[in-house]
Scaffold this motif. Structure first.
Motif, PDB file in Angstrom:
ATOM      1  N   ASP A   1      53.546  23.523 -27.018  1.00 61.52           N
ATOM      2  CA  ASP A   1      53.238  22.600 -28.112  1.00 61.52           C
ATOM      3  C   ASP A   1      52.576  21.324 -27.598  1.00 61.52           C
ATOM      4  O   ASP A   1      51.646  20.791 -28.225  1.00 61.52           O
ATOM      5  CB  ASP A   1      54.501  22.252 -28.894  1.00 61.52           C
ATOM      6  N   PHE A   2      53.054  20.828 -26.447  1.00 61.47           N
ATOM      7  CA  PHE A   2      52.437  19.633 -25.868  1.00 61.47           C
ATOM      8  C   PHE A   2      51.000  19.918 -25.463  1.00 61.47           C
ATOM      9  O   PHE A   2      50.097  19.107 -25.719  1.00 61.47           O
ATOM     10  CB  PHE A   2      53.243  19.165 -24.655  1.00 61.47           C
TER      11      PHE A   2
ATOM     12  N   LYS B   1      49.025  22.161 -26.717  1.00 62.96           N
ATOM     13  CA  LYS B   1      48.207  22.348 -27.927  1.00 62.96           C
ATOM     14  C   LYS B   1      47.866  21.006 -28.568  1.00 62.96           C
ATOM     15  O   LYS B   1      46.729  20.788 -29.030  1.00 62.96           O
ATOM     16  CB  LYS B   1      48.963  23.237 -28.911  1.00 62.96           C
ATOM     17  N   GLN B   2      48.840  20.104 -28.590  1.00 63.37           N
ATOM     18  CA  GLN B   2      48.626  18.807 -29.241  1.00 63.37           C
ATOM     19  C   GLN B   2      47.688  17.898 -28.462  1.00 63.37           C
ATOM     20  O   GLN B   2      46.943  17.108 -29.040  1.00 63.37           O
ATOM     21  CB  GLN B   2      49.973  18.096 -29.432  1.00 63.37           C
ATOM     22  N   THR B   3      47.731  17.988 -27.138  1.00 66.61           N
ATOM     23  CA  THR B   3      47.025  17.014 -26.307  1.00 66.61           C
ATOM     24  C   THR B   3      45.864  17.584 -25.496  1.00 66.61           C
ATOM     25  O   THR B   3      45.018  16.827 -25.014  1.00 66.61           O
ATOM     26  CB  THR B   3      48.004  16.364 -25.316  1.00 66.61           C
TER      27      THR B   3
ATOM     28  N   TYR C   1      56.391  12.325 -25.981  1.00 63.97           N
ATOM     29  CA  TYR C   1      56.477  13.589 -26.713  1.00 63.97           C
ATOM     30  C   TYR C   1      57.895  14.167 -26.637  1.00 63.97           C
ATOM     31  O   TYR C   1      58.449  14.618 -27.657  1.00 63.97           O
ATOM     32  CB  TYR C   1      55.464  14.556 -26.127  1.00 63.97           C
TER      33      TYR C   1
ATOM     34  N   THR D   1      60.922  17.732 -30.966  1.00 59.71           N
ATOM     35  CA  THR D   1      60.945  18.204 -29.581  1.00 59.71           C
ATOM     36  C   THR D   1      62.339  18.067 -28.992  1.00 59.71           C
ATOM     37  O   THR D   1      62.828  18.961 -28.293  1.00 59.71           O
ATOM     38  CB  THR D   1      59.943  17.413 -28.724  1.00 59.71           C
TER      39      THR D   1
END
Length: 369
Positions: A68-69, A71-73, A299, A305
């Motif tokens: 997820d990190f 994908k987000q960044t 994050y 999270t």
């Protein structure tokens, strides 16, 4: 303190009826270990590359945390793993730089600050620090949270077979009881196991007087003939589950994992005192990507999270915003949610300076006796 686990937590939550929550099933970690961290550091003056080197305990992030990190960044995370605080320290002192975020425990943060290993955090870039509860801020090892923020926390206590032993009074005496000979496993830890003896004697886990430490050594030598041995928490847990041990000295996450699948077991936090520990995120000197490190720390402290992390590790979250999203079955396990009064007698292992050698010598003498 090793936090490693190698079996599915998610299956256990399903057994006790928890809903399917991201992070509560076992997965292969998203990135393979980077065993050769780069030796240059400082972050440079230009834009950072989209990369982060994360040095963590084994199996200590949720299934969703890293993907997820990323994908987000757009930042690609590489993980490397250590098995003890001492291994972490030795790696950094030997020049193992290039790591961007590390996860030292409480007393090790203090040692690293004194050893000039950590860089101060820019809290203006970690707005999610507001989610951290007051009980987990300003702890003795970093009173102003200048160098670290909490990652997970837990207790150290006794996992035991209540079907065989019945309900036990919450104290350390069963670990010294002749009736349990050969069925007791203590932690192979030079602070936690001497600490258990110090607690039983009514002393601080951070005692430095020779007289008190000599008493603790004598107590442990009396106990040793009763033990199956000194083991990691992850070894004591399955031994209690399968009946090889009746009592195991464990970290709370291992206890909760065992309790979630076996109604014959229980976990107690002994009086008059026991350990409360906190693992923390910090940025070491030589970090290649300090900007990305701050983004990652922020994050992790996000509410979603934080909940996914604890739903996976079975350890407690310092993140108050995450608490409503912790699995109900996990929160209902004995000892997971502590009464405020219990915090008053839980102790935090601290750096004892020159006495560190005394603890090491003491424990070596006990094991070789």
């Amino acid at each position: 303190m090793a936090r490693e686990m190698s079996i599915s937590r998610g299956d256990f939550l399903k057994v006790v009826g928890a809903g399917a929550v991201a992070g509560s099933t076992l997965s292969v970690l998203a990135c393979q270990p980077n065993t050769t961290a780069q030796s240059s550091g400082g972050g440079g003056g230009g834009p950072e590359e989209k990369a982060l080197n994360f040095y963590n305990w084994g199996d200590y992030v949720a299934k969703s945390t890293i993907p997820d990190f990323e994908k987000q960044t757009g930042i690609q995370v590489t993980q490397d793993f250590f098995s003890s605080n001492e291994d972490l320290l030795a790696k950094l002192q030997a020049g193992g730089t290039g790591y961007d975020v590390i996860v030292p425990s409480d007393y090790m943060v203090s040692i690293m600050i004194k050893s000039d290993i950590l860089v101060p955090l820019d809290m203006s870039r970690i707005p999610n620090f507001k989610n951290v509860g007051d009980n987990y801020k300003g702890l003795p090892y970093d009173p102003k949270n200048e160098y670290s923020v909490p990652y997970q926390w837990g207790t150290t206590g006794i996992l035991y077979n209540k079907k065989e032993l019945g309900p036990l009074e919450p104290n350390w005496d069963p670990m010294w009881d002749q009736a349990n000979k050969g069925k007791i496993g203590m932690l192979n830890d030079e602070r936690e196991t001497p600490g258990a003896a110090l607690y039983r004697l009514g002393y601080s886990v951070n005692a430095t007087s020779k007289e008190q430490l000599d008493e603790a050594e004598a107590e442990l030598k009396k106990q040793k003939p009763l033990l199956r041995g000194y083991f990691d928490s992850t070894q004591n847990r399955p031994s209690v589950i399968n009946g090889d041990l009746l009592l195991g000295h464990v970290f709370s996450g291992d206890a909760f994992l065992a309790l979630s699948s076996n109604d014959d077991l229980d976990y107690m936090i002994p009086e008059p005192a026991a350990t409360r520990w906190t693992d923390n995120m910090a940025i070491p000197k030589g970090a290649e990507h300090p900007d990305n490190a701050h983004k990652f720390i922020n994050y992790i402290l996000g509410a979603k999270t934080g909940a996914e992390l604890s739903n996976y590790t079975y350890y407690n979250t310092p993140n108050e915003a995450a608490l409503p999203m912790i699995d109900g079955a996990l929160k209902n396990l004995p000892g997971y949610q502590l009464e405020p009064s219990i915090f008053e007698w839980l102790q935090i292992i601290q750096d004892v300076g020159k006495a560190t050698r005394q603890y090491s010598t003491l424990f070596t003498a006990v094991k070789s006796a």
